[in-house]
Scaffold this motif. Structure first.
Motif, PDB file in Angstrom:
ATOM      1  N   TRP A 104       3.462 -16.133   8.965  1.00 45.94           N
ATOM      2  CA  TRP A 104       3.685 -15.353  10.190  1.00 45.94           C
ATOM      3  C   TRP A 104       2.404 -14.626  10.600  1.00 45.94           C
ATOM      4  O   TRP A 104       2.033 -14.629  11.785  1.00 45.94           O
ATOM      5  CB  TRP A 104       4.818 -14.361   9.969  1.00 45.94           C
ATOM      6  N   ALA A 105       1.737 -14.010   9.627  1.00 45.71           N
ATOM      7  CA  ALA A 105       0.481 -13.309   9.918  1.00 45.71           C
ATOM      8  C   ALA A 105      -0.584 -14.285  10.418  1.00 45.71           C
ATOM      9  O   ALA A 105      -1.366 -13.956  11.326  1.00 45.71           O
ATOM     10  CB  ALA A 105      -0.010 -12.578   8.666  1.00 45.71           C
ATOM     11  N   ASP A 106      -0.629 -15.489   9.839  1.00 43.68           N
ATOM     12  CA  ASP A 106      -1.583 -16.512  10.292  1.00 43.68           C
ATOM     13  C   ASP A 106      -1.319 -16.898  11.749  1.00 43.68           C
ATOM     14  O   ASP A 106      -2.255 -17.090  12.533  1.00 43.68           O
ATOM     15  CB  ASP A 106      -1.488 -17.754   9.405  1.00 43.68           C
ATOM     16  N   ALA A 107      -0.036 -17.036  12.109  1.00 46.58           N
ATOM     17  CA  ALA A 107       0.322 -17.402  13.475  1.00 46.58           C
ATOM     18  C   ALA A 107      -0.107 -16.323  14.463  1.00 46.58           C
ATOM     19  O   ALA A 107      -0.686 -16.622  15.518  1.00 46.58           O
ATOM     20  CB  ALA A 107       1.835 -17.645  13.576  1.00 46.58           C
ATOM     21  N   ILE A 108       0.152 -15.066  14.123  1.00 51.73           N
ATOM     22  CA  ILE A 108      -0.220 -13.956  15.006  1.00 51.73           C
ATOM     23  C   ILE A 108      -1.732 -13.882  15.168  1.00 51.73           C
ATOM     24  O   ILE A 108      -2.256 -13.693  16.286  1.00 51.73           O
ATOM     25  CB  ILE A 108       0.310 -12.620  14.453  1.00 51.73           C
ATOM     26  N   ASP A 109      -2.465 -14.046  14.073  1.00 51.22           N
ATOM     27  CA  ASP A 109      -3.921 -13.980  14.131  1.00 51.22           C
ATOM     28  C   ASP A 109      -4.490 -15.122  14.975  1.00 51.22           C
ATOM     29  O   ASP A 109      -5.450 -14.931  15.729  1.00 51.22           O
ATOM     30  CB  ASP A 109      -4.499 -14.043  12.715  1.00 51.22           C
ATOM     31  N   LEU A 110      -3.890 -16.299  14.863  1.00 50.86           N
ATOM     32  CA  LEU A 110      -4.363 -17.450  15.634  1.00 50.86           C
ATOM     33  C   LEU A 110      -4.076 -17.270  17.120  1.00 50.86           C
ATOM     34  O   LEU A 110      -4.891 -17.665  17.967  1.00 50.86           O
ATOM     35  CB  LEU A 110      -3.703 -18.728  15.118  1.00 50.86           C
ATOM     36  N   ILE A 111      -2.947 -16.666  17.465  1.00 48.64           N
ATOM     37  CA  ILE A 111      -2.654 -16.365  18.872  1.00 48.64           C
ATOM     38  C   ILE A 111      -3.707 -15.420  19.434  1.00 48.64           C
ATOM     39  O   ILE A 111      -4.202 -15.597  20.564  1.00 48.64           O
ATOM     40  CB  ILE A 111      -1.248 -15.747  19.019  1.00 48.64           C
ATOM     41  N   LYS A 112      -4.070 -14.404  18.648  1.00 47.24           N
ATOM     42  CA  LYS A 112      -5.110 -13.461  19.080  1.00 47.24           C
ATOM     43  C   LYS A 112      -6.437 -14.176  19.292  1.00 47.24           C
ATOM     44  O   LYS A 112      -7.178 -13.869  20.233  1.00 47.24           O
ATOM     45  CB  LYS A 112      -5.269 -12.350  18.039  1.00 47.24           C
ATOM     46  N   TYR A 113      -6.741 -15.125  18.410  1.00 42.10           N
ATOM     47  CA  TYR A 113      -7.998 -15.861  18.541  1.00 42.10           C
ATOM     48  C   TYR A 113      -7.999 -16.715  19.810  1.00 42.10           C
ATOM     49  O   TYR A 113      -9.006 -16.767  20.530  1.00 42.10           O
ATOM     50  CB  TYR A 113      -8.230 -16.758  17.322  1.00 42.10           C
ATOM     51  N   ILE A 114      -6.885 -17.393  20.087  1.00 41.61           N
ATOM     52  CA  ILE A 114      -6.791 -18.226  21.292  1.00 41.61           C
ATOM     53  C   ILE A 114      -7.030 -17.392  22.539  1.00 41.61           C
ATOM     54  O   ILE A 114      -7.787 -17.787  23.438  1.00 41.61           O
ATOM     55  CB  ILE A 114      -5.412 -18.923  21.363  1.00 41.61           C
TER      56      ILE A 114
END
Length: 221
Positions: free
Chosen positions: A97-107
């Motif tokens: 879940w944390a990986d998904a949130i961080d990747l959304i922020k990166y996008i």
């Protein structure tokens, strides 16, 4: 004259790719394209091409996170009462879940946007949906397979970013820094758990082996 005409067209084409040109046009007395500043964004490199892959990877992490959460509640109920397995899968769920949130922020930091309808690139088998029927050993095998799928997808995106016609070193570095090392550690841990548990089951009474291994997981998390 022909040369000057061609040069002018090329100049206009190139200048149209810059925010300054858009602003200058929007602020002119005769603005074109309705005064839009389409190029005033954070996009550069190959992010527009890689965005769909990154979006699908986000959704893959979200889907995996919910699967681990369901596995955690399955082993945490009063019937199974496996606190070690419960804690392991809750930890894995939180990490995905944390990986998904961080990747959304990166996008979004790279000028893109998230599309939750972009499905994961890899498909799960029908057996993977039977989470509530998993035994302790089967759950470890499923968890290992899920993390391997994420790790392979991270490597694929990393390879795409490195070998794309307009290489995007920033995407490659981000994937390597935030995913490849972390996922390789999870794969290694789950592979170790699977083999240790299998060996323990072959040497002792099954019920005792499950209890001992669950206690081990509870102490190591």
């Amino acid at each position: 004259m022909l040369f000057l005409g061609i040069f002018s067209v090329l100049l206009l084409t190139v200048s149209a790719e810059f925010c300054y040109s858009d602003v200058e046009n929007a602020c002119s007395t005769n603005p074109k394209s309705g005064g839009l500043t389409l190029n005033c964004n954070a996009q550069y490199g190959a992010i527009d091409t890689l965005q769909a892959d990154l979006q699908s990877f986000v959704n893959a992490n979200i889907e995996t996170s919910f699967e681990f959460l369901l596995m955690s509640t399955h082993f945490g109920n009063y019937e199974a009462s496996r606190d070690g397995f419960k804690g392991l899968y809750r930890k894995l769920s939180d990490q995905s879940w944390a990986d998904a949130i961080d990747l959304i922020k990166y996008i979004t930091r790279r000028g893109g946007k998230m599309d939750l309808n972009q499905l994961p690139r890899f498909k799960k088998s029908v057996k993977d949906s039977k989470i509530l029927e998993l035994t302790e050993m089967n759950s470890l095998a499923k968890a290992l397979d899920s993390e391997k799928q994420l790790a392979k997808e991270a490597l694929r995106i990393h390879n795409q970013a490195q070998h794309h016609t307009s290489q995007d070193a920033d995407v490659a570095h981000y994937i390597e820094d935030h995913f490849t090392e972390s996922l390789s550690e999870r794969v290694r841990d789950l592979a170790g758990y699977s083999n240790d548990f299998k060996n323990l089951l072959s040497e002792r009474d099954a019920s005792v082996s499950v209890f001992l291994f669950d206690e081990y997981l509870k102490k190591t998390l």
